[in-house]
Design an enzyme around this catalytic site. Structure first.
Site, mmCIF file in Angstrom:
data_model
loop_
_atom_site.group_PDB
_atom_site.id
_atom_site.type_symbol
_atom_site.label_atom_id
_atom_site.label_comp_id
_atom_site.label_asym_id
_atom_site.label_seq_id
_atom_site.Cartn_x
_atom_site.Cartn_y
_atom_site.Cartn_z
ATOM 1 N N ASP A 13 0.807 -1.224 0.000
ATOM 2 C CA ASP A 13 0.000 0.000 0.000
ATOM 3 C C ASP A 13 0.841 1.276 0.000
ATOM 4 O OD1 ASP A 13 -2.198 -1.714 0.155
ATOM 5 O OD2 ASP A 13 -2.135 -1.709 2.350
ATOM 6 N N LYS A 16 1.873 1.929 -5.149
ATOM 7 C CA LYS A 16 2.391 1.276 -6.372
ATOM 8 C C LYS A 16 1.458 1.501 -7.551
ATOM 9 C CE LYS A 16 2.344 -2.630 -4.197
ATOM 10 N NZ LYS A 16 2.036 -2.163 -2.834
ATOM 11 N N GLY A 17 0.142 1.443 -7.276
ATOM 12 C CA GLY A 17 -0.838 1.642 -8.348
ATOM 13 C C GLY A 17 -0.702 3.028 -8.948
ATOM 14 N N ASN A 38 -5.319 -10.326 -3.809
ATOM 15 C CA ASN A 38 -5.058 -9.813 -2.454
ATOM 16 C C ASN A 38 -4.599 -8.356 -2.546
ATOM 17 O OD1 ASN A 38 -2.692 -10.721 -3.711
ATOM 18 N ND2 ASN A 38 -1.748 -11.488 -1.846
ATOM 19 N N ALA A 39 -4.006 -7.984 -3.692
ATOM 20 C CA ALA A 39 -3.543 -6.617 -3.897
ATOM 21 C C ALA A 39 -4.725 -5.671 -4.080
ATOM 22 C CB ALA A 39 -2.641 -6.559 -5.130
ATOM 23 N N GLY A 40 -4.519 -4.420 -3.729
ATOM 24 C CA GLY A 40 -5.502 -3.377 -3.984
ATOM 25 C C GLY A 40 -4.742 -2.143 -4.392
ATOM 26 N N HIS A 41 -4.760 -1.827 -5.673
ATOM 27 C CA HIS A 41 -3.966 -0.705 -6.193
ATOM 28 C C HIS A 41 -4.896 0.414 -6.652
ATOM 29 C CE1 HIS A 41 -0.294 -3.500 -7.094
ATOM 30 N NE2 HIS A 41 -0.695 -3.538 -5.842
ATOM 31 N N THR A 130 -5.944 -11.874 3.502
ATOM 32 C CA THR A 130 -7.061 -11.198 2.833
ATOM 33 C C THR A 130 -8.206 -12.179 2.566
ATOM 34 O OG1 THR A 130 -6.102 -11.652 0.679
ATOM 35 C CG2 THR A 130 -5.516 -9.547 1.701
ATOM 36 N N ARG A 144 2.787 -29.159 -6.337
ATOM 37 C CA ARG A 144 2.635 -29.682 -7.702
ATOM 38 C C ARG A 144 1.272 -30.312 -7.995
ATOM 39 N NH1 ARG A 144 8.161 -32.398 -6.630
ATOM 40 N NH2 ARG A 144 7.080 -32.261 -4.644
ATOM 41 N N GLN A 225 1.997 -6.157 -3.027
ATOM 42 C CA GLN A 225 2.484 -6.240 -1.648
ATOM 43 C C GLN A 225 3.791 -5.441 -1.492
ATOM 44 O OE1 GLN A 225 1.509 -9.699 -3.082
ATOM 45 N NE2 GLN A 225 -0.452 -8.788 -2.663
ATOM 46 N N THR A 301 -8.609 -3.712 -0.379
ATOM 47 C CA THR A 301 -9.157 -5.041 -0.638
ATOM 48 C C THR A 301 -10.109 -5.493 0.466
ATOM 49 O OG1 THR A 301 -7.232 -5.617 -1.949
ATOM 50 C CG2 THR A 301 -8.512 -7.462 -1.094
ATOM 51 N N ASP A 334 2.449 14.600 1.746
ATOM 52 C CA ASP A 334 1.373 15.542 2.081
ATOM 53 C C ASP A 334 0.591 15.094 3.313
ATOM 54 O OD1 ASP A 334 0.655 13.442 0.142
ATOM 55 O OD2 ASP A 334 -1.379 14.202 0.394
HETATM 56 P P1 GDP Z 1 -0.728 0.238 -3.522
HETATM 57 O O1 GDP Z 1 -1.312 -1.024 -2.995
HETATM 58 O O2 GDP Z 1 0.736 0.334 -3.268
HETATM 59 O O3 GDP Z 1 -1.072 0.503 -4.945
HETATM 60 O O4 GDP Z 1 -1.378 1.418 -2.661
HETATM 61 P P2 GDP Z 1 -2.938 1.580 -2.266
HETATM 62 O O5 GDP Z 1 -3.683 2.044 -3.446
HETATM 63 O O6 GDP Z 1 -3.417 0.366 -1.561
HETATM 64 O O7 GDP Z 1 -2.851 2.675 -1.155
HETATM 65 C C1 GDP Z 1 -2.283 3.924 -1.400
HETATM 66 C C2 GDP Z 1 -3.347 5.005 -1.143
HETATM 67 O O8 GDP Z 1 -2.724 6.272 -1.085
HETATM 68 C C3 GDP Z 1 -4.369 5.098 -2.254
HETATM 69 O O9 GDP Z 1 -5.576 5.523 -1.711
HETATM 70 C C4 GDP Z 1 -3.785 6.182 -3.152
HETATM 71 O O10 GDP Z 1 -4.779 6.861 -3.903
HETATM 72 C C5 GDP Z 1 -3.171 7.100 -2.152
HETATM 73 N N1 GDP Z 1 -1.973 7.826 -2.563
HETATM 74 C C6 GDP Z 1 -0.965 7.447 -3.379
HETATM 75 N N2 GDP Z 1 0.007 8.389 -3.405
HETATM 76 C C7 GDP Z 1 -0.418 9.392 -2.588
HETATM 77 C C8 GDP Z 1 0.156 10.627 -2.159
HETATM 78 O O11 GDP Z 1 1.248 10.999 -2.520
HETATM 79 N N3 GDP Z 1 -0.596 11.374 -1.282
HETATM 80 C C9 GDP Z 1 -1.812 10.981 -0.832
HETATM 81 N N4 GDP Z 1 -2.447 11.773 0.018
HETATM 82 N N5 GDP Z 1 -2.360 9.810 -1.206
HETATM 83 C C10 GDP Z 1 -1.666 9.029 -2.062
HETATM 84 P P1 IMO Z 2 -0.913 -4.282 -2.167
HETATM 85 O O1 IMO Z 2 -0.444 -4.824 -3.479
HETATM 86 C C1 IMO Z 2 -0.977 -4.754 2.163
HETATM 87 C C2 IMO Z 2 -1.131 -8.836 3.707
HETATM 88 C C3 IMO Z 2 -2.371 -9.293 4.433
HETATM 89 C C4 IMO Z 2 -1.776 -10.275 5.417
HETATM 90 C C5 IMO Z 2 -0.665 -10.925 4.607
HETATM 91 C C6 IMO Z 2 -1.026 -12.260 4.000
HETATM 92 O O2 IMO Z 2 -2.190 -3.540 -2.238
HETATM 93 O O3 IMO Z 2 0.173 -3.518 -1.493
HETATM 94 P P2 IMO Z 2 -2.529 -12.972 1.924
HETATM 95 O O4 IMO Z 2 -3.978 -12.778 1.648
HETATM 96 O O5 IMO Z 2 -1.622 -12.415 0.874
HETATM 97 O O6 IMO Z 2 -2.183 -14.396 2.234
HETATM 98 O O7 IMO Z 2 -2.248 -12.166 3.272
HETATM 99 O O8 IMO Z 2 -0.329 -10.011 3.582
HETATM 100 N N1 IMO Z 2 -1.340 -8.313 2.344
HETATM 101 C C7 IMO Z 2 -1.245 -7.018 2.029
HETATM 102 N N2 IMO Z 2 -1.025 -5.933 2.801
HETATM 103 N N3 IMO Z 2 -1.075 -4.607 0.833
HETATM 104 C C8 IMO Z 2 -1.274 -5.679 0.028
HETATM 105 O O9 IMO Z 2 -1.259 -5.605 -1.319
HETATM 106 C C9 IMO Z 2 -1.408 -6.958 0.625
HETATM 107 N N4 IMO Z 2 -1.627 -8.202 0.151
HETATM 108 C C10 IMO Z 2 -1.570 -9.028 1.200
HETATM 109 O O10 IMO Z 2 -3.011 -8.212 5.072
HETATM 110 O O11 IMO Z 2 -1.178 -9.573 6.467
HETATM 111 MG MG MG Z 3 -2.866 -1.666 -1.768
#
Ligand code: GDP
Ligand code: IMO
Ligand code: MG
Length: 428
Positions: A13, A16-17, A38-41, A130, A144, A225, A301, A334
């Site tokens: 989090d 990356k997205g 499991n990812a949420g971008h 997740t 396997r 992740q 997610t 910020d």
């Molecule tokens: P990811 O899993 O690495 O793609 O990140 P997530 O999307 O799960 O979480 C990042 C959150 O921060 C999202 O809500 C983005 O819209 C937000 N975000 C990303 N860069 C910035 C930033 O520079 N400032 C702020 N305030 N929010 C950001």
């Molecule tokens: P993005 O790509 C943050 C965490 C879960 C749990 C552990 C194992 O959005 O950064 P899993 O379901 O993968 O077996 O869970 O990993 N986890 C994440 N935490 N960002 C993620 O993805 C994650 N994907 C899995 O919360 O602790």
């Molecule tokens: Mg995320």
């Protein structure tokens, strides 16, 4: 040749997205190489927000190729739900724009069920997964007995593998967990239908990505992740089940490491983590709560509140080492605006010395006490900066410290969630 891995340097989090979408403007291909839904971008363009789980973050552009690589675990139900979600938002998804590796492993209903049952059985020692079936799917891959996308393209092969898997999984589900068995016919029919819809997207993705790189396309490998959720280098067992570090891109996309030109580590200006496990700089106080609210730190997610804490440079230095980072992106500076003083962890006091690497043993980690350096804060004007010079002096000092400590140049600073809220400091 240009092929960069974009990956999380902390516990996921990091943004990356947003950064993959930003960097994709200059790229031709975006490849997911590990993890699953499991990812949420999150990607924000103008006033529109997109939440991606399985589909690469290059998908918002008309003209980019998006690839789901062999290292990804693919839940076809989630895949088509995401395709539908994107189409509802006006994003067209075609096999010209999105391809799926024939070697990717399929997440099956028993993986999702076993993920939940296993977590429940762990009781207070649960990992806080997740619940998407990620661990059980990678378990079958390593053991396997997994079913791959290419198997789904051959009805008879799929039938045989599914029969064997259902037989064994039902033994576990009924005898170990005392739950109702799964029904073969239901799953078979559901998956055969997905298979037919998936067929146009399926290719040997390694061949395609290789050809793209050879033909001078610019390729981004989008990590999911982060380093500390890596199955080898993370806070095991509180990790995910794949290699999230840069090396994972080579195996997970079928591209030799010699073809990868660099690794861009995405780091939040502070630290967050979802789920259980150690977190040395965690703030379980009003400041942590303040960061969570201001930074909207709730999982994309699962909706869970993210744990928040000070920036930990030991983590970033470890990431720089294990992923060979060539550049850093610092996001969300910020969010920290408005704090009078900030702390940054520059080492762990462990027994009678101070260490600057992340220990393997959680027992040793529990004995580590963060050593902090204090910094003066900055104000909300940081969000309006579009060039480095416009950043407040104190924010620059903070960024300088990150560069000095990690030995990695900061290429980009992100000052807001939108695509345009981005400062390029050095070409990546
Ligand atoms: P990811 O899993 O690495 O793609 O990140 P997530 O999307 O799960 O979480 C990042 C959150 O921060 C999202 O809500 C983005 O819209 C937000 N975000 C990303 N860069 C910035 C930033 O520079 N400032 C702020 N305030 N929010 C950001
Ligand atoms: P993005 O790509 C943050 C965490 C879960 C749990 C552990 C194992 O959005 O950064 P899993 O379901 O993968 O077996 O869970 O990993 N986890 C994440 N935490 N960002 C993620 O993805 C994650 N994907 C899995 O919360 O602790
Ligand atoms: Mg995320």
């Amino acid at each position: 040749m240009s092929a960069f891995v974009v990956l999380g340097a902390q516990w996921g989090d990091e943004g990356k997205g947003k950064m993959t979408d930003f960097l994709a403007e200059e790229a031709n291909v975006v490849v997911r190489f590990q993890g699953g839904n499991n990812a949420g971008h999150t990607v924000e363009v103008g006033d529109k927000q997109y939440k991606l789980h399985l589909i690469p973050s290059g998908v918002l552009y008309e003209d980019k190729l998006n690839v789901i690589g062999n290292g990804v675990v693919l839940d076809p139900k989630a895949f088509f739900e995401e395709v539908g979600y994107l189409e509802d938002l006006g994003v067209k998804i075609t096999p010209e724009k999105l391809i799926v590796s024939d070697r990717a492993q399929l997440i099956m209903p028993y993986h999702k069920l076993l993920d939940k049952l296993k977590e429940k059985a762990r009781g207070k020692n649960d990992i806080g997964t997740t619940g998407k079936g990620i661990g059980p799917c990678y378990t079958d891959k390593a053991e396997r007995s997994g079913i791959r996308v290419c198997d789904l393209m051959h009805k008879e092969v799929f039938k045989e593998k599914l029969q064997e898997n259902i037989r064994l999984k039902n033994e576990i589900i009924t005898k170990v967990y005392e739950e109702e068995p799964l029904n073969f016919d239901e799953i078979y029919n559901e998956y055969i239908a997905y298979g037919e819809r998936l067929r146009p997207f399926v290719q040997d993705a390694s061949v395609r990505v290789y050809d793209e790189i050879k033909n001078n396309s610019k390729v981004l490998f989008e990590g999911a992740q982060g380093m500390l959720l890596d199955i080898d280098y993370g806070t095991y067992p509180y990790v995910t089940s794949s290699n999230t570090i840069a090396g994972g891109a080579s195996a997970g996309a079928g591209i030799g490491p010699t073809m990868i030109t660099g690794a861009v580590g995405i780091a939040k200006a502070y630290t967050t983590r979802v789920g259980k496990g150690p977190f040395p700089t965690e703030l379980e106080d009003a400041t942590g709560e303040w960061i969570r609210e201001k930074g909207k730190e709730f999982g994309v997610t699962t909706g869970r509140a993210r744990r928040c804490g000070w920036l930990d440079l030991v983590i970033l230095k470890t990431s720089a080492r294990v992923s060979g980072l060539t550049s850093l992106v610092v996001t969300k500076i910020d969010t920290l605006a408005g704090l009078d003083k900030l702390k940054v962890c520059t080492g762990y006091k462990f027994e009678d010395k101070v260490i600057d690497y992340f220990p393997a043993s959680l027992e040793d980690l529990a004995k580590c006490e963060p050593v902090y350096e204090e910094f003066d804060g900055w104000d909300d004007s940081v969000a309006d900066a579009r060039i480095y010079e416009e950043l407040p002096e104190n924010a620059k000092k903070y960024l300088k410290k990150i560069e000095e400590f990690t030995g990695v140049q900061i290429g980009i600073v992100s000052v807001g969630p939108r695509r345009d809220q981005t400062i390029v400091v050095h070409e990546i």
